[in-house]
Enzyme design. Sequence first.
Site, PDB file in Angstrom:
ATOM      1  CG  HIS A 281     -36.972 -22.323  38.286  1.00 51.06           C
ATOM      2  ND1 HIS A 281     -37.740 -23.101  38.582  1.00 51.06           N
ATOM      3  CD2 HIS A 281     -36.497 -22.719  37.075  1.00 51.06           C
ATOM      4  CE1 HIS A 281     -37.998 -23.959  37.527  1.00 51.06           C
ATOM      5  NE2 HIS A 281     -36.900 -23.840  36.505  1.00 51.06           N
ATOM      6  CG  ASN A 423     -22.221 -14.525  45.312  1.00 51.17           C
ATOM      7  OD1 ASN A 423     -22.269 -13.767  46.674  1.00 51.17           O
ATOM      8  ND2 ASN A 423     -21.214 -15.540  45.127  1.00 51.17           N
TER       9      ASN A 423
END
Length: 529
Positions: A281, A423
Amino acid sequence: MTDRIPLKRALLSVSDKTGLIEFARALASRGVELLSTGGTAKALREAGLSVIDVAQVTGFPEMMDGRVKTLHPVVHGGLLALRDNAEHMAAATSHGIGMIDLLVVNLYPFEETVAKGADYDDCIENIDIGGPAMIRAASKNHAFVTVVVDVQDYASVLAELDANDDTTRYAFRQRQAQIAYARTAAYDAAVSAWMAQAIGEETPRRRSFSGELAQTLRYGENPHQSAAFYKDGSDRAGVATAKQWQGKELSYNNINDTDAAFELVAEFDPAEGHAVAIIKHANPCGVARGATAVEAYRRAYDCDRTSAFGGIVALNCTLDADTARAITEIFTEVVIAPDATEEAREIFAAKKNLRLLTTGGLPDPAAAGTSFRQVAGGFLVQGRDNGRVSRDDLKVVTKRQPSAEELDDLLFAWTVAKHVKSNAIVYVKDGATVGVGAGQMSRVDSTRIGKRKSEDMAEALGLSEALTNGSAVSSDAFFPFADGIEALAAAGAKAVIQPGGSMRDAEVIEAADRLGLAMVFTGQRHFRH
């Protein structure tokens, strides 16, 4: 409007002569009169075909090094006249304008000239003027005129004539007009993009992008979304330029993930050792260096075996038999590498659903480029993230200096973090990732996720402590608070690399000193949204 239009007269003026003679001969055999210009007319005559020079029709010679030859009312009148408009036809008769039923034009090779690195004047000279003008005229009048701009459409024109008693249907002419307008749009986009770069215009008033269909995809990210894959014409090594040796067609998600994997692994110079990246992904679930490709693969795999299942594997080196055998131990969607040995390809041949791609090289991670993303009502454009740092760029900000080994791992972690969704937190030990936290709203959450994954992997490997113990860790952006550093220390990290620049840098540095961590600043960040 008449649905079917017979082809009686054709104008051929092409830069790319591929298939020209065969196509023109097929037209002539159907009784089509051939008009042509310059080199195209010469090629047709040398092939024994009867051809009339456009200069003979217009009464004006080609002049100004061929810049002026088709920009003439006799040509454009023959393309634009509405055959069912009595006034148009009377004007044509009065001025001796003959109808043109088929226009075959491919443009001066501007894109190829730029790609070869030609100088400014040479590029300018290869901007076609008459060709686009004729194409637009013929396309506008597709009710009566068939236009061809791509060599690959010669066969479809002949098939259309065969199926319709030497006529073309309106639907066919519509399709050809759409193809033609797309070609001139792409051509103009290439010229404007090149000129903006040539004159240093970073934010031109208008910006266009173009691509050529490479593959119609079954669906997009999800089955209810239509999708296609387009190539932008660049020669950057990657999915768009790769050779697929086996396996079913790539899906939308395969292409996206394979690109992410290959761009990441290209960061590691093959001259400095083998490297392997495993992607799921669009995020890396394992990246490692090794003395051999198979060692690099196994070390990358041991970062997160669960996520590696059904993932994408990218190598910065030739895929060999040992690595191929190791990869086939689990289900893998795609493998991409600069090359693959014959033995490796034979091993993969037993896995029919596994796609193998080879590219012939690696993309330059430091090369300039442009990326864009659509938003509601517009799109964002930016230079590609080609930022890199070396040891000389690092600033040690803590009392403890990192060791040479820690510096190696810090730079490795920093390189990987550049390719992790923000992040991003990346733990590395001995040249291999041992924990990755990606895409969280809180940097502390990414820190904890990376640690948790390393604990799960340690348990699977029969180890008594988390893999992150003793690791070096990278953050793609600064730590806004000391809690991030405290979470890293709790995960067992011993050295940290981050951009710096927070209002609370002093607090973050104080926490690192208190916890015995070494920390370096890069002065550069790698947000990846």
